[in-house]
Write a protein that holds these residues in place. Sequence first.
Motif, short mmCIF file in Angstrom:
data_model
loop_
_atom_site.label_atom_id
_atom_site.label_comp_id
_atom_site.label_asym_id
_atom_site.label_seq_id
_atom_site.Cartn_x
_atom_site.Cartn_y
_atom_site.Cartn_z
N VAL A 29 0.82 -0.99 -0.12
CA VAL A 29 -0.01 0.04 0.08
C VAL A 29 0.98 1.34 -0.02
O VAL A 29 2.01 1.25 0.59
N LYS A 30 0.44 2.29 -0.50
CA LYS A 30 1.35 3.64 -0.71
C LYS A 30 0.23 4.54 -0.52
O LYS A 30 -0.82 4.62 -1.12
N PHE A 214 -1.36 -5.46 4.96
CA PHE A 214 -0.24 -5.28 3.74
C PHE A 214 0.99 -5.50 4.33
O PHE A 214 1.46 -4.97 5.28
N ALA A 215 1.75 -6.43 3.16
CA ALA A 215 3.25 -6.91 3.79
C ALA A 215 4.11 -5.64 3.37
O ALA A 215 5.15 -5.67 4.25
N LYS A 216 3.89 -4.59 2.51
CA LYS A 216 4.65 -3.45 2.33
C LYS A 216 4.11 -2.34 2.51
O LYS A 216 2.68 -2.09 2.14
N LEU A 508 -10.53 2.01 4.75
CA LEU A 508 -9.89 2.96 5.58
C LEU A 508 -10.91 3.29 7.02
O LEU A 508 -11.94 3.59 6.64
N ALA A 509 -10.52 3.06 8.12
CA ALA A 509 -10.97 3.69 9.37
C ALA A 509 -10.54 4.78 9.40
O ALA A 509 -9.16 5.03 10.00
N ASP A 520 -4.15 1.01 9.29
CA ASP A 520 -5.63 1.47 9.22
C ASP A 520 -6.04 0.91 7.86
O ASP A 520 -7.67 1.28 7.74
N LEU A 521 -5.46 0.60 7.03
CA LEU A 521 -5.89 0.35 5.50
C LEU A 521 -5.79 -1.01 5.59
O LEU A 521 -4.95 -2.02 5.70
#
Length: 523
Positions: A29-30, A214-216, A508-509, A520-521
Amino acid sequence: MHSRICAKPLLAVLLGAAGLLGSAQAQEVKYAIAAEVASMDPQFANLPGNMMVAKQMFEAISDVDGDGRLTPKLAESWKRVSANVWEFKLRRGVTFHDGSALTSEDVVYSYARPAIIPPGPATLNGFLTNIVKTEAIDALTVRITTDKPVAVLPNFLSAIPIVSKKISQNLKPEDFEAGNGVIGTGPYKFVKFLRADRVELVRNEAYWGKKPFFAKATIRFIPNPPARTAALLSGEVDAIAQVPPADMARLKQTANIEVITKPLGRYSFLVLNQASDALPLATDAAGKPLTTNPFKDVRVRRAISKAIDRSAIASRVMEGMGVPTQNPIPSTMFGYNKDLPPEPYDLAGAKKLMAEAGYPNCFTFSLLARNDNHPTDSAHVQAIGQMLSRLGCKVNVEALPTSVTMSRANKLELPMFLQSSGADHGDVGVALEYVFSHPKNNPFRKVNMQTYDSERFFKPLYEALAATDDSQREALYRDTLKVMHEEVGVIPSQLMMGTWAVRKGFKLAGRFDERLYATDLSQ
């Protein structure tokens, strides 16, 4: 027929490949935040960008959740041994990213370290000022003694990241720049830091708690609002924090974008100079300097409050980014007073009070705001100025940089200005003490020209901050807010709304502090 027979295995291969590709994409995730990072040292500065990055990798013994409620973190429990002594029990099995075990010695060291490293622009030391002794009773028990009863000590400690004593004790903040010492207990591990650009993280597979989706994670620093929006729309990032007000309508109408809003633990309020004998930058209706200070009269303060249409400001001026309030915190936070609705707009009542106070035509004064704080501050004070003109007041509105405004405010050179303050630590008393207490009693610092000085207000506040019983403390907080409302110590206007936006497929919270963490994602 042969081609049809072969098509099914081929389709299966393609679908499988697509599934693998989707899975691979879901591994990273970015997202973009508005604040930059001053240092990778988690204890260098209590700044938004620093904390949003540091808390991915470092944790405190307590935490404040997305609704502003205090929760355990590295400490599974705590108790008050006596009025001035606390004991915290650490979780078993927690390890740092290098595999070493978290112990009470790391906690003791972490609370001593902010005082011995070069001070950053916003030191963490203020949260620790009441501590006179921190002891490691055993490997998982920390005992803390304070100089006075401090009921909100666990709230204060939620702001202090715990570092590894073994790794950090010989490092300076600048050593963290290349990743040295960036070894915490958090859900993500450090990979790379590019100043003014990004931080790259990887999931901590040995994390003691719930592992991130997410791993990254890549955190981009994009202070420029239009550039942040452009990065989201182009797919360069998957989510952004602090949606620019000018882009809200556009993003809400974009099919593959979702906008999330939530009331923050941050509110805007008018600060009135109640100390100066002669009100500065003010004249009577005839243009002569005021030799008395009208703001010392509660009737004048209440008249100004009644003349402000908070609902109009929220909907028209702030375009939905504000919520009218009389409380300085959202309803989910400890100490909220449900019996204090926002002051209703009542121009007739305001005029009556102003006449009773001896100012039937009001007077002339200046109202200032910061032009580099919240994006709606300038429009906010312009609207208030126009509303007060209906009361007969002539208001000279200015918006200046924070450095200028705060310098003049602290010298009591201003009659009134729009301020905002946050309650990031899950307790209304922490927020009130930060803003209102006298410098000699304040564990932080005096942050504005706050001159509200009432024993009726301070008595329940300080009793609450020392109380050993949470229900008693909450009742005292409600009393404190009630007094502040009755005496119009300040004039509350709006709870700020936090804003985030994500690309379709991401969840997203939102958080009460408007921060954005990779944890949060999800999808």
